[in-house]
Write an enzyme that holds these catalytic residues in place. Structure first.
Site, PDB file in Angstrom:
ATOM      1  N   PHE B  22       0.720 -41.152  11.131  1.00 54.09           N
ATOM      2  CA  PHE B  22      -0.108 -42.118  10.451  1.00 54.09           C
ATOM      3  C   PHE B  22      -0.579 -43.158  11.452  1.00 54.09           C
ATOM      4  CE2 PHE B  22       0.429 -46.793   8.630  1.00 54.09           C
ATOM      5  CZ  PHE B  22      -0.734 -47.025   8.355  1.00 54.09           C
ATOM      6  N   SER B 136      11.179 -51.423  14.223  1.00 56.21           N
ATOM      7  CA  SER B 136      10.851 -51.495  12.845  1.00 56.21           C
ATOM      8  C   SER B 136      11.337 -53.268  12.683  1.00 56.21           C
ATOM      9  CB  SER B 136      11.635 -50.758  11.963  1.00 56.21           C
ATOM     10  OG  SER B 136      12.010 -51.253  10.630  1.00 56.21           O
ATOM     11  N   TYR B 161      18.259 -46.039   9.297  1.00 54.53           N
ATOM     12  CA  TYR B 161      16.924 -46.167  10.303  1.00 54.53           C
ATOM     13  C   TYR B 161      16.978 -47.304  11.168  1.00 54.53           C
ATOM     14  CZ  TYR B 161      11.868 -46.399  10.496  1.00 54.53           C
ATOM     15  OH  TYR B 161      10.551 -46.442  10.795  1.00 54.53           O
ATOM     16  N   LYS B 165      17.192 -47.651  15.103  1.00 52.62           N
ATOM     17  CA  LYS B 165      15.904 -48.533  15.981  1.00 52.62           C
ATOM     18  C   LYS B 165      16.731 -49.518  16.987  1.00 52.62           C
ATOM     19  CE  LYS B 165      11.974 -46.926  14.030  1.00 52.62           C
ATOM     20  NZ  LYS B 165      11.134 -46.425  14.949  1.00 52.62           N
ATOM     21  N   ASN B 190       5.330 -53.891   7.878  1.00 49.44           N
ATOM     22  CA  ASN B 190       4.619 -52.639   7.164  1.00 49.44           C
ATOM     23  C   ASN B 190       3.361 -52.339   7.142  1.00 49.44           C
ATOM     24  OD1 ASN B 190       7.443 -53.860   5.942  1.00 49.44           O
ATOM     25  ND2 ASN B 190       6.867 -52.201   4.347  1.00 49.44           N
ATOM     26  N   VAL B 204       3.477 -48.311   0.161  1.00 45.48           N
ATOM     27  CA  VAL B 204       3.216 -49.088  -1.371  1.00 45.48           C
ATOM     28  C   VAL B 204       1.735 -49.118  -1.397  1.00 45.48           C
ATOM     29  CG1 VAL B 204       3.633 -51.279  -0.376  1.00 45.48           C
ATOM     30  CG2 VAL B 204       3.990 -50.663  -2.791  1.00 45.48           C
ATOM     31  N   ILE B 205       0.730 -49.535  -0.453  1.00 49.36           N
ATOM     32  CA  ILE B 205      -0.583 -49.746  -0.589  1.00 49.36           C
ATOM     33  C   ILE B 205      -1.401 -48.621  -0.822  1.00 49.36           C
ATOM     34  CG2 ILE B 205      -2.482 -50.952   0.643  1.00 49.36           C
ATOM     35  CD1 ILE B 205      -0.713 -53.159   1.620  1.00 49.36           C
ATOM     36  N   ILE B 220       7.998 -49.598  -9.776  1.00 54.74           N
ATOM     37  CA  ILE B 220       8.486 -50.605  -8.953  1.00 54.74           C
ATOM     38  C   ILE B 220       9.981 -50.560  -8.833  1.00 54.74           C
ATOM     39  CG2 ILE B 220       8.507 -52.969  -8.313  1.00 54.74           C
ATOM     40  CD1 ILE B 220       5.459 -53.044  -9.046  1.00 54.74           C
TER      41      ILE B 220
END
Lengths: 340, 340
Positions: B22, B136, B161, B165, B190, B204-205, B220
């Site tokens: 991404f 993150s 995670y 990091k 995010n 989420v978007i 949700i």
């Protein structure tokens, strides 16, 4: 040998990972005296035959009242068997040292971090929900921005040993939050005492005693101004015992709360023995923290613990123990140090 | 395809680990536009044949001007070849997600921590001394004690995670201190934008856009009050480009600096599309941080960077890009999202 199957039903069943090491040997002694049933997990059983060194013989003697399970934390071999029917785990194992961990950080991670994660997963699955972990007050903070350094100081380790300790602390906190494990982390400074084998910053006091006693030149990295927080092993053990009784999780600095330079330590050793040392100064190692000593206010307040021995007194006690053993025929720690 | 051997001699040679993902796809585009010679390290080359999805075809098209080396960070396969003749490394790879990393933390460590250590050792040995690492912002702090959360906040991650990091950040700092590597760490909040594949809090978007557009019910976790710091991918890329020009090491929060609840995000999505959603609320997941958004003062001051797109504007831009691609015949992101 006492085993968990033959013990009194109301006694605590304690597993000590690394129970044949420096801190472990002293902790096991204290736990047995306190009435706990103790199982030790270690790579090997100290030899008891005629070939055993005086130190091995002494550790072997101390362990004759406890169950020993051999295995390897890094590979996980023997770990599940060691955890059987345990109430609480003391995790004192590290396969690396601060001074050597940077040579192979991947091996450090594989052995100590992955090994500890496997331990935590086995504990969670077996519903063993109490662990006391010995972290490193001397490396997790890096070069501290304030002295004495409190637990809330940022964690910026400069060696792989310290990076792995921080990662283990973070996983312990995560397992405490998510799976209800009670994890107490003791960030121990620089402990010293009998049965300490390592040469280097961690074992500077036994090394100095041995070399000054033998009239061997002492090598010091840097100019001897490096400051550390030295604590007698008996004070560490008293903190470990208290931490093992806690019902909530926590992170605690365990040190003397004061700093001494390497040169000051050498002065104390010379005064204790009553003999002068010859010293050779070597180039500074760039992974050494310059000055560090720990703020122990939290441990005083929440553990109701405090160190009982000053560095002078502790060194005197150490030397007395060594001389007693020497005069008793076993040159245990001194012999052992000489061969490394 | 441009390769390092055919490039202009004065151009920067940039390796992007995870350049087909991404953030990576957008970063590679921007680096090529800025005149860098770009090599991508990824598990596989996106398909270009007739079976390729519209999204794969789009990524493949974007990558036709760069060299692609396939391999695996976790095993180290292909890594040495990818590093050949490189000036700077962007490390954007993670094989895990915050929401799934706790299922197998050992695999997380093996793949991401050990893989990154191997990368750092190869860089040190090859004298490649610049790296930009995407950390993150949403997980390294755990549940923050203050908002917005500054870089100096304690690091208490509640998922593997985040623990990994933090460990990578600590090793980067250690390699910077000991071996002269310039390491810039961006703690990205995010990010959202086209080519975002993951379903869950991170994605989420796009997920909301797809489901509202399709008239599919939205699920949700919790009551939708969880607050996150959403940042458009173009703002992340501008920070990555600046970080790649720095001559000293640093750690920077990269976010919008403001928080929005999941319910607020859903409102914006509904307004952008002009269609109402149907929502189903699921039990809270206990590894979710409640409320977090980042203090970006340090990035504003030291990187002279700031986010340009508000959440409203960014969501509008995202939807416009998706609609343009849809009307152009390729239902790229929406088709892709639907199959996961």
């Amino acid at each position: 040998m006492t085993t968990f199957t033959t013990m009194a039903p109301d006694a605590r069943r304690v597993l000590v990972l690394g129970g044949t090491g420096f801190l472990g040997t002293h902790l096991v002694d204290a736990l047995v005296r306190a009435g706990s049933h103790v199982r030790v997990f270690a790579r090997s059983v100290p030899r008891r035959d005629g070939e055993a060194s005086p130190d091995e013989a002494d550790v072997s003697q101390r362990l004759c009242n406890v169950e020993v399970v051999t295995g390897d934390l890094g590979s996980g071999e023997g770990l599940a068997a060691a955890l059987d029917s345990v109430d609480i785990v003391y995790h004192l194992i590290s396969s690396t040292l601060p001074s050597t961990s940077n040579a192979d950080p991947i091996a450090d991670v594989q052995s100590n971090l992955v090994g500890t994660l496997r331990l935590l997963q086995l504990m969670r699955d077996a519903k063993i929900n109490r662990i006391v972990y010995v972290s490193s007050g001397g490396t997790v903070y890096g070069n501290p921005a304030m002295l004495p350094v409190p637990e809330t100081h940022s964690l910026k380790p400069l060696c792989s040993y310290g990076v792995v300790k921080v990662a283990v602390e973070n996983y312990l906190n995560m397992f405490a939050e998510l799976y209800g494990i009670t994890a107490n982390v003791l960030r121990v400074s620089n402990p010293y005492g009998t049965h300490q084998h390592h040469i280097g910053v961690q074992g500077v006091i036994p090394t100095f005693f041995r070399k000054v006693a033998d009239g061997v030149p002492i090598e010091i990295w840097g100019d001897g101004s490096v400051v550390r927080d030295y604590i007698h092993v008996s004070d560490v053990v008293s903190a470990l015992l208290i931490a093992g009784t806690r019902l909530q999780s926590g992170v605690f600095n365990i040190g003397s709360g004061t700093g001494h330079s390497v040169n000051e330590v050498l002065d104390i050793v010379q005064q204790t023995i009553g003999r002068a040392a010859s010293v050779r100064y070597l180039p500074q190692r760039n992974f050494d923290v310059e000055r560090i000593f720990l703020d122990i206010a939290r441990a005083r307040a929440e553990l109701r613990w405090q160190p009982e021995l000053s560095l002078d007194t502790g060194c005197g006690l150490y030397w007395q123990e060594i001389c007693t053993r020497l005069s008793g025929g076993g040159a245990a720690d001194l012999d052992n140090g000489r061969t490394q």
